[in-house]
Design a protein around this motif. Structure first.
Motif, PDB file in Angstrom:
ATOM      1  N   UNK A   1      11.062  -3.155  -5.817  1.00  0.00           N
ATOM      2  CA  UNK A   1      11.082  -2.712  -4.333  1.00  0.00           C
ATOM      3  C   UNK A   1      11.994  -1.522  -3.607  1.00  0.00           C
ATOM      4  N   UNK A   2      13.029  -2.124  -4.414  1.00  0.00           N
ATOM      5  CA  UNK A   2      14.724  -1.042  -3.883  1.00  0.00           C
ATOM      6  C   UNK A   2      14.210   0.139  -3.936  1.00  0.00           C
ATOM      7  N   UNK A   3      13.803   0.252  -5.752  1.00  0.00           N
ATOM      8  CA  UNK A   3      13.817   1.801  -5.970  1.00  0.00           C
ATOM      9  C   UNK A   3      12.671   2.091  -5.295  1.00  0.00           C
ATOM     10  N   UNK A   4      11.635   1.923  -4.670  1.00  0.00           N
ATOM     11  CA  UNK A   4      10.054   2.027  -4.189  1.00  0.00           C
ATOM     12  C   UNK A   4      10.836   2.644  -2.863  1.00  0.00           C
ATOM     13  N   UNK A   5      11.621   1.800  -2.238  1.00  0.00           N
ATOM     14  CA  UNK A   5      12.248   2.342  -1.183  1.00  0.00           C
ATOM     15  C   UNK A   5      12.860   3.228  -0.858  1.00  0.00           C
ATOM     16  N   UNK A   6      13.740   3.222  -1.831  1.00  0.00           N
ATOM     17  CA  UNK A   6      14.671   4.832  -1.885  1.00  0.00           C
ATOM     18  C   UNK A   6      13.864   6.174  -2.474  1.00  0.00           C
TER      19      UNK A   6
ATOM     20  N   UNK B   1      14.882  -8.386   4.279  1.00  0.00           N
ATOM     21  CA  UNK B   1      15.554  -7.304   5.664  1.00  0.00           C
ATOM     22  C   UNK B   1      15.027  -6.657   4.885  1.00  0.00           C
ATOM     23  N   UNK B   2      14.765  -6.019   3.044  1.00  0.00           N
ATOM     24  CA  UNK B   2      14.319  -5.205   2.641  1.00  0.00           C
ATOM     25  C   UNK B   2      12.865  -5.372   2.829  1.00  0.00           C
ATOM     26  N   UNK B   3      12.730  -6.870   2.510  1.00  0.00           N
ATOM     27  CA  UNK B   3      10.934  -7.411   2.396  1.00  0.00           C
ATOM     28  C   UNK B   3      10.335  -6.922   4.599  1.00  0.00           C
ATOM     29  N   UNK B   4      10.800  -6.845   4.515  1.00  0.00           N
ATOM     30  CA  UNK B   4      10.344  -6.721   6.423  1.00  0.00           C
ATOM     31  C   UNK B   4      10.162  -5.654   6.360  1.00  0.00           C
ATOM     32  N   UNK B   5      11.306  -4.807   5.758  1.00  0.00           N
ATOM     33  CA  UNK B   5      10.951  -3.036   5.664  1.00  0.00           C
ATOM     34  C   UNK B   5       9.874  -2.720   4.705  1.00  0.00           C
ATOM     35  N   UNK B   6       9.754  -3.372   4.374  1.00  0.00           N
ATOM     36  CA  UNK B   6       8.951  -2.255   2.723  1.00  0.00           C
ATOM     37  C   UNK B   6       7.590  -3.527   3.569  1.00  0.00           C
ATOM     38  N   UNK B   7       7.649  -4.020   3.875  1.00  0.00           N
ATOM     39  CA  UNK B   7       6.120  -4.725   4.410  1.00  0.00           C
ATOM     40  C   UNK B   7       5.600  -3.890   5.453  1.00  0.00           C
ATOM     41  N   UNK B   8       6.547  -3.627   6.974  1.00  0.00           N
ATOM     42  CA  UNK B   8       6.351  -2.806   7.980  1.00  0.00           C
ATOM     43  C   UNK B   8       6.590  -1.200   7.429  1.00  0.00           C
ATOM     44  N   UNK B   9       6.418  -0.359   6.603  1.00  0.00           N
ATOM     45  CA  UNK B   9       6.064   0.781   6.235  1.00  0.00           C
ATOM     46  C   UNK B   9       4.653   1.102   6.042  1.00  0.00           C
ATOM     47  N   UNK B  10       4.225   0.495   5.961  1.00  0.00           N
ATOM     48  CA  UNK B  10       2.396   0.776   5.654  1.00  0.00           C
ATOM     49  C   UNK B  10       2.449   1.819   5.284  1.00  0.00           C
ATOM     50  N   UNK B  11       3.226   1.344   3.661  1.00  0.00           N
ATOM     51  CA  UNK B  11       3.339   2.083   2.323  1.00  0.00           C
ATOM     52  C   UNK B  11       2.677   0.504   1.324  1.00  0.00           C
ATOM     53  N   UNK B  12       0.984   1.435   1.050  1.00  0.00           N
ATOM     54  CA  UNK B  12       0.187   0.368   0.521  1.00  0.00           C
ATOM     55  C   UNK B  12       0.678  -0.300  -0.606  1.00  0.00           C
ATOM     56  N   UNK B  13       1.676   0.164  -1.372  1.00  0.00           N
ATOM     57  CA  UNK B  13       2.434   0.002  -2.717  1.00  0.00           C
ATOM     58  C   UNK B  13       3.897  -1.038  -2.621  1.00  0.00           C
ATOM     59  N   UNK B  14       4.708  -0.484  -1.437  1.00  0.00           N
ATOM     60  CA  UNK B  14       5.364  -1.218  -0.908  1.00  0.00           C
ATOM     61  C   UNK B  14       4.925  -2.515  -0.750  1.00  0.00           C
ATOM     62  N   UNK B  15       3.852  -2.544   0.128  1.00  0.00           N
ATOM     63  CA  UNK B  15       3.159  -3.632   0.735  1.00  0.00           C
ATOM     64  C   UNK B  15       3.311  -5.128   0.209  1.00  0.00           C
TER      65      UNK B  15
ATOM     66  N   UNK C   1       3.880  -5.158  -3.528  1.00  0.00           N
ATOM     67  CA  UNK C   1       5.256  -5.445  -3.592  1.00  0.00           C
ATOM     68  C   UNK C   1       5.892  -6.644  -3.063  1.00  0.00           C
ATOM     69  N   UNK C   2       6.184  -6.170  -1.737  1.00  0.00           N
ATOM     70  CA  UNK C   2       7.167  -7.506  -1.056  1.00  0.00           C
ATOM     71  C   UNK C   2       6.161  -8.594  -0.753  1.00  0.00           C
ATOM     72  N   UNK C   3       5.009  -8.361  -0.482  1.00  0.00           N
ATOM     73  CA  UNK C   3       3.635  -9.908  -0.425  1.00  0.00           C
ATOM     74  C   UNK C   3       3.977 -10.217  -2.142  1.00  0.00           C
TER      75      UNK C   3
END
Length: 120
Positions: free
Chosen positions: A26-31, A49-63, A65-67
């Motif tokens: 998740x960290x790597x994908x967000x970077x 905090x990273x999970x919240x950011x990933x879920x609010x990014x609206x990028x499907x794979x990040x969302x 992964x965070x879930x």
């Protein structure tokens, strides 16, 4: 049939390993997606905090992964609390075969069926 903690131990290590792997991924994908580089690069950043950011990014794979990371984290925590294998809703035992399919499964079949529109 009541399952003992010993029967669940074979799920603990794979869940802990998946948790660590997902957190790093998740960290790597967000970077890679340039989401708040300075915050993510700081290893002291809270994973929640990273999970919240990933879920609010609206990028499907990040969302997704965070879930999954939230679900796996809950399962790892349930081991620490001695509650692994019990349904998060009714506290009845989750079928062993359901845990074999997904060791991070938080709900028994009855509760999944009853609440499928609210939890998935």
């Amino acid at each position: 049939m009541a399952m003992t903690d010993m029967n669940y131990k074979n799920f603990q290590y794979p869940l802990e390993t998946e948790y660590l792997s997902l957190a790093e991924k998740l960290k790597n994908e967000m970077l890679i997606n340039h989401l708040n580089d300075s915050t993510i690069a700081d290893n002291n950043t809270d994973l929640n905090d990273l999970i919240v950011m990933a879920k609010s990014s609206f990028i499907p794979n990040l969302f997704d992964m965070a879930i999954r990371l939230e679900k796996v984290d809950a399962a790892v925590c349930s081991f620490k609390l001695g509650m692994y294998g019990l349904c998060a809703d009714c506290e009845e035992e989750i079928e062993y075969s359901d845990l074999e399919q997904d060791p991070a499964q938080p709900r028994c079949k009855a509760c999944r069926e009853h609440s499928r529109y609210h939890h998935d």
